[in-house]
Scaffold this motif. Structure first.
Motif, PDB file in Angstrom:
ATOM      1  N   ILE A  98       0.826  -1.207   0.000  1.00 52.59           N
ATOM      2  CA  ILE A  98       0.000   0.000   0.000  1.00 52.59           C
ATOM      3  C   ILE A  98       0.860   1.256   0.000  1.00 52.59           C
ATOM      4  O   ILE A  98       0.469   2.291  -0.553  1.00 52.59           O
ATOM      5  CB  ILE A  98      -0.971  -0.002   1.209  1.00 52.59           C
ATOM      6  CG1 ILE A  98      -2.087   1.023   0.982  1.00 52.59           C
ATOM      7  CG2 ILE A  98      -0.247   0.258   2.525  1.00 52.59           C
ATOM      8  CD1 ILE A  98      -3.224   0.933   1.977  1.00 52.59           C
ATOM      9  N   GLY A  99       2.053   1.178   0.601  1.00 51.47           N
ATOM     10  CA  GLY A  99       2.950   2.330   0.587  1.00 51.47           C
ATOM     11  C   GLY A  99       3.420   2.655  -0.819  1.00 51.47           C
ATOM     12  O   GLY A  99       3.391   3.816  -1.252  1.00 51.47           O
ATOM     13  N   VAL A 100       3.829   1.616  -1.554  1.00 53.38           N
ATOM     14  CA  VAL A 100       4.322   1.809  -2.920  1.00 53.38           C
ATOM     15  C   VAL A 100       3.187   2.228  -3.853  1.00 53.38           C
ATOM     16  O   VAL A 100       3.294   3.213  -4.597  1.00 53.38           O
ATOM     17  CB  VAL A 100       4.981   0.515  -3.441  1.00 53.38           C
ATOM     18  CG1 VAL A 100       5.350   0.656  -4.912  1.00 53.38           C
ATOM     19  CG2 VAL A 100       6.225   0.183  -2.614  1.00 53.38           C
ATOM     20  N   LEU A 101       2.091   1.477  -3.834  1.00 51.28           N
ATOM     21  CA  LEU A 101       0.982   1.753  -4.744  1.00 51.28           C
ATOM     22  C   LEU A 101       0.283   3.068  -4.409  1.00 51.28           C
ATOM     23  O   LEU A 101      -0.238   3.746  -5.305  1.00 51.28           O
ATOM     24  CB  LEU A 101      -0.032   0.603  -4.696  1.00 51.28           C
ATOM     25  CG  LEU A 101       0.496  -0.738  -5.223  1.00 51.28           C
ATOM     26  CD1 LEU A 101      -0.529  -1.844  -5.024  1.00 51.28           C
ATOM     27  CD2 LEU A 101       0.865  -0.629  -6.706  1.00 51.28           C
ATOM     28  N   GLY A 102       0.279   3.443  -3.127  1.00 44.94           N
ATOM     29  CA  GLY A 102      -0.317   4.721  -2.741  1.00 44.94           C
ATOM     30  C   GLY A 102       0.411   5.893  -3.358  1.00 44.94           C
ATOM     31  O   GLY A 102      -0.209   6.881  -3.785  1.00 44.94           O
ATOM     32  N   LEU A 103       1.736   5.810  -3.425  1.00 45.99           N
ATOM     33  CA  LEU A 103       2.527   6.874  -4.047  1.00 45.99           C
ATOM     34  C   LEU A 103       2.384   6.855  -5.568  1.00 45.99           C
ATOM     35  O   LEU A 103       2.260   7.904  -6.209  1.00 45.99           O
ATOM     36  CB  LEU A 103       4.001   6.714  -3.663  1.00 45.99           C
ATOM     37  CG  LEU A 103       4.352   6.993  -2.195  1.00 45.99           C
ATOM     38  CD1 LEU A 103       5.805   6.644  -1.922  1.00 45.99           C
ATOM     39  CD2 LEU A 103       4.089   8.454  -1.852  1.00 45.99           C
ATOM     40  N   GLY A 163       1.587 -12.705   4.459  1.00 49.36           N
ATOM     41  CA  GLY A 163       1.640 -11.312   4.883  1.00 49.36           C
ATOM     42  C   GLY A 163       1.598 -10.362   3.696  1.00 49.36           C
ATOM     43  O   GLY A 163       0.915  -9.329   3.732  1.00 49.36           O
ATOM     44  N   LEU A 164       2.322 -10.722   2.627  1.00 47.80           N
ATOM     45  CA  LEU A 164       2.317  -9.893   1.411  1.00 47.80           C
ATOM     46  C   LEU A 164       0.954  -9.934   0.727  1.00 47.80           C
ATOM     47  O   LEU A 164       0.488  -8.916   0.209  1.00 47.80           O
ATOM     48  CB  LEU A 164       3.407 -10.362   0.451  1.00 47.80           C
ATOM     49  CG  LEU A 164       4.824  -9.866   0.743  1.00 47.80           C
ATOM     50  CD1 LEU A 164       5.825 -10.557  -0.176  1.00 47.80           C
ATOM     51  CD2 LEU A 164       4.917  -8.347   0.581  1.00 47.80           C
ATOM     52  N   ILE A 165       0.321 -11.106   0.724  1.00 44.65           N
ATOM     53  CA  ILE A 165      -1.009 -11.211   0.115  1.00 44.65           C
ATOM     54  C   ILE A 165      -2.001 -10.338   0.879  1.00 44.65           C
ATOM     55  O   ILE A 165      -2.800  -9.610   0.281  1.00 44.65           O
ATOM     56  CB  ILE A 165      -1.485 -12.675   0.086  1.00 44.65           C
ATOM     57  CG1 ILE A 165      -0.601 -13.489  -0.859  1.00 44.65           C
ATOM     58  CG2 ILE A 165      -2.948 -12.752  -0.360  1.00 44.65           C
ATOM     59  CD1 ILE A 165      -0.899 -14.977  -0.862  1.00 44.65           C
ATOM     60  N   PHE A 166      -1.930 -10.398   2.199  1.00 47.08           N
ATOM     61  CA  PHE A 166      -2.753  -9.494   3.021  1.00 47.08           C
ATOM     62  C   PHE A 166      -2.474  -8.042   2.632  1.00 47.08           C
ATOM     63  O   PHE A 166      -3.384  -7.215   2.531  1.00 47.08           O
ATOM     64  CB  PHE A 166      -2.418  -9.685   4.503  1.00 47.08           C
ATOM     65  CG  PHE A 166      -3.289 -10.660   5.235  1.00 47.08           C
ATOM     66  CD1 PHE A 166      -4.620 -10.363   5.508  1.00 47.08           C
ATOM     67  CD2 PHE A 166      -2.781 -11.865   5.685  1.00 47.08           C
ATOM     68  CE1 PHE A 166      -5.431 -11.247   6.213  1.00 47.08           C
ATOM     69  CE2 PHE A 166      -3.579 -12.758   6.394  1.00 47.08           C
ATOM     70  CZ  PHE A 166      -4.894 -12.458   6.649  1.00 47.08           C
ATOM     71  N   GLY A 167      -1.188  -7.734   2.442  1.00 48.71           N
ATOM     72  CA  GLY A 167      -0.783  -6.372   2.101  1.00 48.71           C
ATOM     73  C   GLY A 167      -1.353  -5.902   0.781  1.00 48.71           C
ATOM     74  O   GLY A 167      -1.811  -4.757   0.656  1.00 48.71           O
ATOM     75  N   PHE A 168      -1.328  -6.774  -0.232  1.00 48.21           N
ATOM     76  CA  PHE A 168      -1.880  -6.401  -1.533  1.00 48.21           C
ATOM     77  C   PHE A 168      -3.406  -6.257  -1.451  1.00 48.21           C
ATOM     78  O   PHE A 168      -3.989  -5.408  -2.138  1.00 48.21           O
ATOM     79  CB  PHE A 168      -1.498  -7.434  -2.600  1.00 48.21           C
ATOM     80  CG  PHE A 168      -0.119  -7.221  -3.165  1.00 48.21           C
ATOM     81  CD1 PHE A 168       0.144  -6.148  -4.004  1.00 48.21           C
ATOM     82  CD2 PHE A 168       0.913  -8.073  -2.835  1.00 48.21           C
ATOM     83  CE1 PHE A 168       1.413  -5.933  -4.524  1.00 48.21           C
ATOM     84  CE2 PHE A 168       2.194  -7.873  -3.347  1.00 48.21           C
ATOM     85  CZ  PHE A 168       2.446  -6.799  -4.185  1.00 48.21           C
TER      86      PHE A 168
END
Length: 290
Positions: A98-103, A163-168
């Protein structure tokens, strides 16, 4: 923005942030239905700090334990196998998407993503996905005539991949209508986690993302029709209401189905499509573009 508007929007934020129905969509829709200006992504991000403060207090023991174990694991190798220390790392890992995609999609988040037709679509689509995930979880928990009860995963079984899947899944909530809790809980249920485990990790995962987003948007607060006073007031209201909702929701999910939220999302999406399709409501109602 008037003080009355900030009160209503603060209530909406607090009531909807932790439920799988999308707080950002409801803030947008409240403004559109009331004929107010869209409060905007900056207002939404800052008021979410209030609801995340509620998370920090409600889960204060868990968070304090995780933070303490994580810091100790930096210098103590033996601590790196500790569950709480791992959770600290997994929250960091899960926050990366979310940090990367948010930017990357910042301009879209503040513009095209707030189109009411897109919000209606995400309300319905994510509602269906949540419904499917909930039914699968219920089937595992209940078993059946020819099926044994299937044990679902706890957070002790959470690894980097999950954890990454949750993140995406959380990153999908950058689009109003998706719902941060709805997306992450759906992802968790589809991966085989219990309702309580999926919800707990969802709330913990949201803390760094929301606080960082709110801090990033502080520079835009007070611009246009939204001033600092009403924004702070709405944030306080969201905190108080949000805390009560967390306490209720964590008890609700231990025994109840998500189907009421599924039905609500789908019906709201259909109504929204009908209003826009009949020109009763503009897809850009309330925004700066008219």
């Amino acid at each position: 923005m008037s003080w009355f508007e900030s009160l209503i929007l603060g209530l909406v934020q607090g009531l909807t942030e932790f439920l799988p129905i999308s707080s950002s969509a409801h803030l947008r829709l409240t403004a559109a239905f009331a004929g107010w200006h869209d409060p905007g992504a900056a207002f939404t991000a800052i008021t979410q700090i209030g609801t995340e403060a509620a998370v920090l207090i409600y889960f204060r023991k868990d968070i304090a334990r995780i933070v303490s174990a994580w810091f100790r694991s930096l210098t103590n190798k033996a601590m790196r196998s500790d569950h709480d220390a791992k959770m600290g790392w997994l929250v960091i890992v899960g926050s990366i998407p979310i940090g990367v995609l948010g930017l990357v999609f910042k301009d879209h988040i503040e513009g095209p993503f707030r189109d009411l037709r897109l919000i209606a679509t995400t309300l319905i689509v994510m509602g269906i996905i949540l419904g499917i995930a909930d039914r699968l979880a219920a089937r595992d928990e209940a078993g059946g005539k020819h099926r044994a009860v299937k044990e679902r995963k706890s957070l002790k079984e959470l690894g980097v991949k999950d954890g990454l899947i949750f993140g995406f899944c959380q990153a999908l909530a950058l689009i109003p209508g998706v719902s941060r809790s709805g997306a992450t809980i759906s992802g968790g249920l589809l991966m085989g986690y219990t309702r309580e485990a999926a919800a707990r990790y969802s709330f913990l995962l949201a803390v760094p993302a929301v606080l960082a987003s709110g801090a990033f948007e502080l520079k835009d607060a007070g611009e246009g029709h939204v001033s600092w006073g009403p924004t702070i007031f709405a944030t306080i209201v969201a905190f108080v209401v949000g805390y009560a909702v967390i306490a209720w929701f964590m008890k609700f999910i231990t025994t109840k189905s998500f189907m009421p939220f599924v039905i609500y999302r789908i019906l709201l999406g259909i109504v929204l499509f009908a209003l826009v399709g009949t020109d009763t409501l503009s897809p850009h109602a309330g925004d700066s573009g008219g």
